[in-house]
Design a protein around this motif. Sequence first.
Motif, PDB file in Angstrom:
ATOM      1  N   PHE A 103       0.828  -1.210   0.000  1.00 55.95           N
ATOM      2  CA  PHE A 103       0.000   0.000   0.000  1.00 55.95           C
ATOM      3  C   PHE A 103       0.864   1.262   0.000  1.00 55.95           C
ATOM      4  N   VAL A 104       2.003   1.203   0.697  1.00 56.56           N
ATOM      5  CA  VAL A 104       2.912   2.350   0.679  1.00 56.56           C
ATOM      6  C   VAL A 104       3.438   2.575  -0.739  1.00 56.56           C
ATOM      7  N   LEU A 105       3.763   1.477  -1.424  1.00 54.37           N
ATOM      8  CA  LEU A 105       4.247   1.601  -2.804  1.00 54.37           C
ATOM      9  C   LEU A 105       3.176   2.212  -3.699  1.00 54.37           C
ATOM     10  N   ILE A 106       1.928   1.775  -3.532  1.00 54.96           N
ATOM     11  CA  ILE A 106       0.823   2.340  -4.321  1.00 54.96           C
ATOM     12  C   ILE A 106       0.668   3.828  -4.009  1.00 54.96           C
ATOM     13  N   LEU A 107       0.782   4.176  -2.714  1.00 52.92           N
ATOM     14  CA  LEU A 107       0.692   5.581  -2.316  1.00 52.92           C
ATOM     15  C   LEU A 107       1.777   6.405  -2.998  1.00 52.92           C
ATOM     16  N   HIS A 108       3.009   5.883  -3.012  1.00 47.95           N
ATOM     17  CA  HIS A 108       4.108   6.600  -3.650  1.00 47.95           C
ATOM     18  C   HIS A 108       3.850   6.774  -5.137  1.00 47.95           C
ATOM     19  N   TYR A 109       3.413   5.705  -5.784  1.00 47.82           N
ATOM     20  CA  TYR A 109       3.159   5.778  -7.220  1.00 47.82           C
ATOM     21  C   TYR A 109       2.078   6.807  -7.525  1.00 47.82           C
ATOM     22  N   THR A 110       1.018   6.770  -6.730  1.00 43.97           N
ATOM     23  CA  THR A 110      -0.090   7.701  -6.976  1.00 43.97           C
ATOM     24  C   THR A 110       0.349   9.139  -6.749  1.00 43.97           C
TER      25      THR A 110
END
Length: 803
Positions: A103-110
């Motif tokens: 989820f942190v990776l998705i947050l960073h990507y977004t």
Amino acid sequence: MGIEIGLFLLSAATLAFEIVLTRIFSVAQFYHFGFMIVSLALLGSGASGTFATLTPHLMQRARPRLLHKLGLGLAVAIVGAYLITLYAPFDSFRIAHDWRQGFVLILHYTALAVPFFCGGLAMALCLSWRPERIGRIYAANLFGSAVGCVIGVAAPAIVGAAGAVLVGSALAVLATCVFRIAARDGWRAVGTLAEVLIGVALVVLAGKPPSLLDLRLSPYKSLSYVLLYPDARLVYQRWNSFSRVDVIASGSIRSLPGSGFVCRDGPPPQLGLTVDGDDLSPITHVEPGIGAQSFTDCMLTALPYRLRPGGRALVLEPRGGIAVLTALSEGARHVTAVEPNPLVVDAVRSQGDWAGALYDDSRIVVVIEDPRAYVRSTSDRFDVVHLALTASQRPITSGAYSIQEDYRYTLEAFSDYVARLDDDGLLVISRWLQTPPSESVRAFALAVEALEQAGGDPRTDLVALRSYQQVLILARHGAFTAGEMTTIRAFAEQRAFDLVYGPDVHIADVNRYNVLPSPDYHTAFTGLVDAHSRDAWYRSYAFDVRPPTDDRPFFGHFFRWRQASEVLALAGHTWQPFGGAGYFVILALLGVAILAAAVSIVLPLIVKRRAPMGEASIIRPRLAYFGLLGLAFMLVEIPLMQRLILYLGHPTYAMGTVLFVLLFCSGWGSLLSNHVRPAAALGLLVGLIALYSLCLPLLVDATLSFPLPGRVAITLLTLGPLGLMMGMPFPGGLAVIERGDPASVSWAWAANGAASVVASVLAALLALSWGFSSVLLLGGACYVGACLIALLRFSDRSEYPHL
């Protein structure tokens, strides 16, 4: 004209932020995260085209105000996305165990895609709003992006990474002022003045950013580890365009790489030097009048100077200088130290007499140059050529470094090193030991094949021995003599080093001190020197250890497909981030990119249901045209950047220079696109790419010895015609689309961006397997496809009323 100026500034801000992000991720995480920024930027840009296609009424009603808001949004998103990466850090090493990291990776990507979404949406809006100025608008975007490349490379050296982020935000604020004034109906003096003041404040703040913007490093970086020592303190920190160099003081820093078990004297006090927060290199304290032989004498790298006493040494990339200190302590009469990073030399010199004024010793000549460029440019020959070991020890179970280019360890590089040896000179290579053997075997394979190319016999011209941590490889012109082998055996026995390979080394001589379950290194090295069975040996070995080349310079890439089941079985059961194969990470990213591209292109069709079957025969090929252009552009651009890392000395220089010349010249191509049919431009472009694939390696080889400014100038002149032609097909195709179906302009922008996302990942994946030349040719093939569509679908003379 105001729209073009605003878009120019907005594009400059976006590209500057993209390049600064690659530096930030190289320092805060690891180098291999930097390449993901390109795909992330394209993802945001492609999504903007999809959004524009799905919301045509919003785009039409609020064009002036929306441009202004997008500028403000970009300014805020640049700083906001950077803060999110700082205060919600992603831990790549825990992603296999901790689902929250996903989820942190998705947050960073977004978060990081938002700035590029804003910039892309502004571009899509301008294209649909002023279709009669498509060429000029696209040119403004490209010219601004080219200037952003220069800012992104230069700003970190002046104001650091955090300051460079603020500079990008300030450019976006300035763009909002231009958009506000250009819109007229939205112009307000107070608002414009406020925005100008905010921009000025950001520039001033960039000179000394607040501490809340300080870069936070991954806990797995060498610098992070060292700063955990209770007495650790930072004594030096500086940025330049391509690196951050830190020096740390701590009583716990002790490093004697390649020392033997029987060494009685430990190292003297040392400082730790890191580049981009990693690969700790010692700066060693030297007592006046005492010297360093008491501890250098027990290191593997002392052996070459026993064999060539009083010789002239060439040390390539010595970093903190322990290889140079060893050469001087062991009797070298003259040392040429070639260090590509001037900050490293400055950091060592900043320690003055404490470090024995190492880089100011009268016996040393310090050359600030890329090692490959130096060995090509010099005509000197040396008794010892030492390729210093600067990388930290990395377990083979980590595939995280597999996509990192290293042009020091290629077959062409080793051939250059051998060419710099005197008649009886020694090439010295040291690498870390790994289980099972991998990087040391690949280094030995490089020496074997380089000697063969020079007319030598690796069966007699190579010697290898190991400590409990490292292997030392010695190569020379001609066979090692009986006297030299006697010296080598005595040196090894006195320090409890194990012989691995030599012309008279047998199985009974190896694995005596640092005992392994089986003599794997001796077995591997013996298998490599036999030219007749070598190919079969390569095929049967557990890892891919064939010598890298300049076309595939991935020294850390050992993956074979037959490892796949083991890698998948270890997933979630090892602390290493990628289960032994960075290859699978790129495959996963490719799957995500393909899914995102499919959504970007298909979603408008599903939501709007705007293409009945009668129109599909027109729309689909034209979307394919813009998709192929997106694929082709990236499949040409990325291998050019990677290939020219060797030529320009560093990834940041290569990225900045290649992007600048391609974008700047593409801008001129866009301005000229009204006078050239897309099919004609594409035909010329395909021919140029074929020419580049054949001639560029020859040009690099012939001019690598030139000074860096000359190599930059050659790059600009060489790639200029390619960039000019690459800028023509996209605006030319958009002009055709606009005359026949204006509503599809944003959709074409989305298709182009979505395909670019796929290509950015695909290029990295294919380069690992096929090499840069093959990826470049694949880009040319995509341009061939686009050319065929242009001939079949854009051939109506009525679509070119200006010709």
